[in-house]
Design an enzyme around this catalytic site. Sequence first.
Site, mmCIF file in Angstrom:
data_model
loop_
_atom_site.group_PDB
_atom_site.id
_atom_site.type_symbol
_atom_site.label_atom_id
_atom_site.label_comp_id
_atom_site.label_asym_id
_atom_site.label_seq_id
_atom_site.Cartn_x
_atom_site.Cartn_y
_atom_site.Cartn_z
ATOM 1 N N ASP A 93 1.873 10.622 2.859
ATOM 2 C CA ASP A 93 2.137 10.014 1.558
ATOM 3 C C ASP A 93 3.440 10.645 1.022
ATOM 4 O O ASP A 93 3.889 11.670 1.562
ATOM 5 C CB ASP A 93 0.939 10.346 0.654
ATOM 6 C CG ASP A 93 1.185 10.043 -0.799
ATOM 7 O OD1 ASP A 93 1.617 8.932 -1.103
ATOM 8 O OD2 ASP A 93 0.944 10.948 -1.639
ATOM 9 N N ASP B 4 4.884 10.780 -2.897
ATOM 10 C CA ASP B 4 4.828 11.480 -4.198
ATOM 11 C C ASP B 4 3.637 12.422 -4.271
ATOM 12 O O ASP B 4 2.504 12.031 -3.993
ATOM 13 C CB ASP B 4 4.742 10.457 -5.338
ATOM 14 C CG ASP B 4 6.048 9.709 -5.520
ATOM 15 O OD1 ASP B 4 6.967 10.259 -6.124
ATOM 16 O OD2 ASP B 4 6.143 8.576 -4.993
ATOM 17 N N ASP C 119 -2.214 12.822 -1.726
ATOM 18 C CA ASP C 119 -2.736 13.487 -2.934
ATOM 19 C C ASP C 119 -3.424 12.550 -3.904
ATOM 20 O O ASP C 119 -3.979 12.992 -4.913
ATOM 21 C CB ASP C 119 -1.579 14.161 -3.695
ATOM 22 C CG ASP C 119 -0.690 13.129 -4.362
ATOM 23 O OD1 ASP C 119 -0.371 12.108 -3.712
ATOM 24 O OD2 ASP C 119 -0.342 13.308 -5.543
HETATM 25 O O1 LIG Z 1 1.676 6.529 -2.718
HETATM 26 P P1 LIG Z 1 2.681 7.413 -3.385
HETATM 27 O O2 LIG Z 1 3.923 7.611 -2.565
HETATM 28 O O3 LIG Z 1 2.077 8.725 -3.800
HETATM 29 O O4 LIG Z 1 3.104 6.611 -4.695
HETATM 30 C C1 LIG Z 1 2.231 6.540 -5.828
HETATM 31 C C2 LIG Z 1 3.064 6.450 -7.078
HETATM 32 O O5 LIG Z 1 4.022 7.515 -6.943
HETATM 33 C C3 LIG Z 1 5.032 7.596 -7.951
HETATM 34 O O6 LIG Z 1 4.442 7.981 -9.183
HETATM 35 C C4 LIG Z 1 3.929 9.316 -9.156
HETATM 36 O O7 LIG Z 1 5.018 10.240 -8.984
HETATM 37 C C5 LIG Z 1 5.990 10.221 -10.056
HETATM 38 C C6 LIG Z 1 7.115 11.179 -9.669
HETATM 39 O O8 LIG Z 1 6.633 12.463 -9.411
HETATM 40 C C7 LIG Z 1 5.298 10.611 -11.370
HETATM 41 O O9 LIG Z 1 6.237 10.586 -12.424
HETATM 42 C C8 LIG Z 1 4.154 9.623 -11.647
HETATM 43 O O10 LIG Z 1 3.440 10.031 -12.795
HETATM 44 C C9 LIG Z 1 3.189 9.588 -10.455
HETATM 45 O O11 LIG Z 1 2.196 8.596 -10.637
HETATM 46 C C10 LIG Z 1 5.749 6.278 -8.080
HETATM 47 O O12 LIG Z 1 6.700 6.388 -9.110
HETATM 48 C C11 LIG Z 1 4.776 5.149 -8.330
HETATM 49 O O13 LIG Z 1 5.469 3.919 -8.363
HETATM 50 C C12 LIG Z 1 3.774 5.101 -7.167
HETATM 51 O O14 LIG Z 1 2.830 4.082 -7.426
#
Ligand SMILES: O=P(O)(O)OC[C@H]1O[C@H](O[C@H]2O[C@H](CO)[C@@H](O)[C@H](O)[C@H]2O)[C@H](O)[C@@H](O)[C@@H]1O
Length: 357
Positions: A109, A111, A301
């Site tokens: 993954d 983020d 995560d």
């Molecule tokens: O599947 P992932 O790669 O984990 O994506 C899930 C979401 O990730 C991002 O949002 C998350 O990370 C951001 C930066 O650290 C944070 O600001 C946010 O609160 C988290 O939810 C991404 O921006 C989303 O579009 C994805 O859905």
Amino acid sequence: MDMGSGSSPVITDPISISPPLLGGLTSNLMPFSVMSGGCSSSPSMSASSRRKIEEVLVNGLLDAMKSSSPRKKHNLAFGQDNSPDEDPAYTAWLIVANAQGRRIAVFLDYDGTLSPIVDDPDKAFMSPVMRAAVRNVAKYFPTAIVSGRSRKKVFEFVKLTELYYAGSHGMDIVTSAAAHATEKCKEANLFQPACEFLPMINEVSKCLVEVTSSIEGARVENNKFCVSVHYRNVAEKDWKVVAGLVKQVLEAFPRLKVTNGRMVLEVRPVIDWDKGKAVEFLLRSLGLSDSEDVVPIYIGDDRTDEDAFKVLRERSCGYGILVSQVPKDTEAFYSLRDPSEVMGFLNSLVRWKKHPL
Ligand SMILES: O=P(O)(O)OC[C@H]1O[C@H](O[C@H]2O[C@H](CO)[C@@H](O)[C@H](O)[C@H]2O)[C@H](O)[C@@H](O)[C@@H]1O
């Protein structure tokens, strides 16, 4: 490309947050007007019934937002086969030792796994040392990124052409390493099960931008086949308003559903497709589906990563690894605390592969 049997997604139950998202939003819950252009909807039941249902439904979505983390205990990743104090290098050693010569495939993954969670989604950069660790892993093991971000965006962060990429929660997969570096992916290498939803996603994205524009801190991110509505920077007192607005916009889009991630509401097509299905698809496409011969590792995560953990658990092959500071209800087998431990684990994986004990 071999898409294998059962790889086509089918329409499924649109309700992913309980109680279901139905009905409109009463004016006492929502101080903003969203009734303009294609973003509006019409009522279909008596006003008092609607009010009661709407209150429950918005609160249901709000509860999901509030309980983003931590979750209740069920299958605790900590305390089963490892403890929070366990060394990532030891976990890597256990996996390599148990693999007994079988091929390891790595799914990551983005983020919260390869980059720390930050307030601004555009600034979720991966550190150079993490990039070096992932590059090194890809030298020894087939490695894929499986992200909720658009494939383009996650590639801009990761910048490694030797990996496979699945963006939009697995709804945009390229099975040829390097092909994703350009938008000129050959169709043979591309799998986009929600292709027909593209115009709808663009439309809902515009609506969501419009209706949330007056909420301080709210942010809409178009991830191509899904849309994120971020509330990390929204005052908690306004979360209910965000929930209500998203719910109301979705009334006009019955073929879309909403799920909850880390301080984010994720709007996506109602198809039977998720990160778990994406992992199965990649394993098949890359010739890695023989569970006697391949040990997949999935590190993530977020709630959407649970679908991938579940697939590995049900196949009784491979290991889900949850990245979390606290014990959580999870289908994962092991856990790591944060991206720096993920990096330690990845480096150790390579070390044990190169120099087995
Ligand atoms: O599947 P992932 O790669 O984990 O994506 C899930 C979401 O990730 C991002 O949002 C998350 O990370 C951001 C930066 O650290 C944070 O600001 C946010 O609160 C988290 O939810 C991404 O921006 C989303 O579009 C994805 O859905």
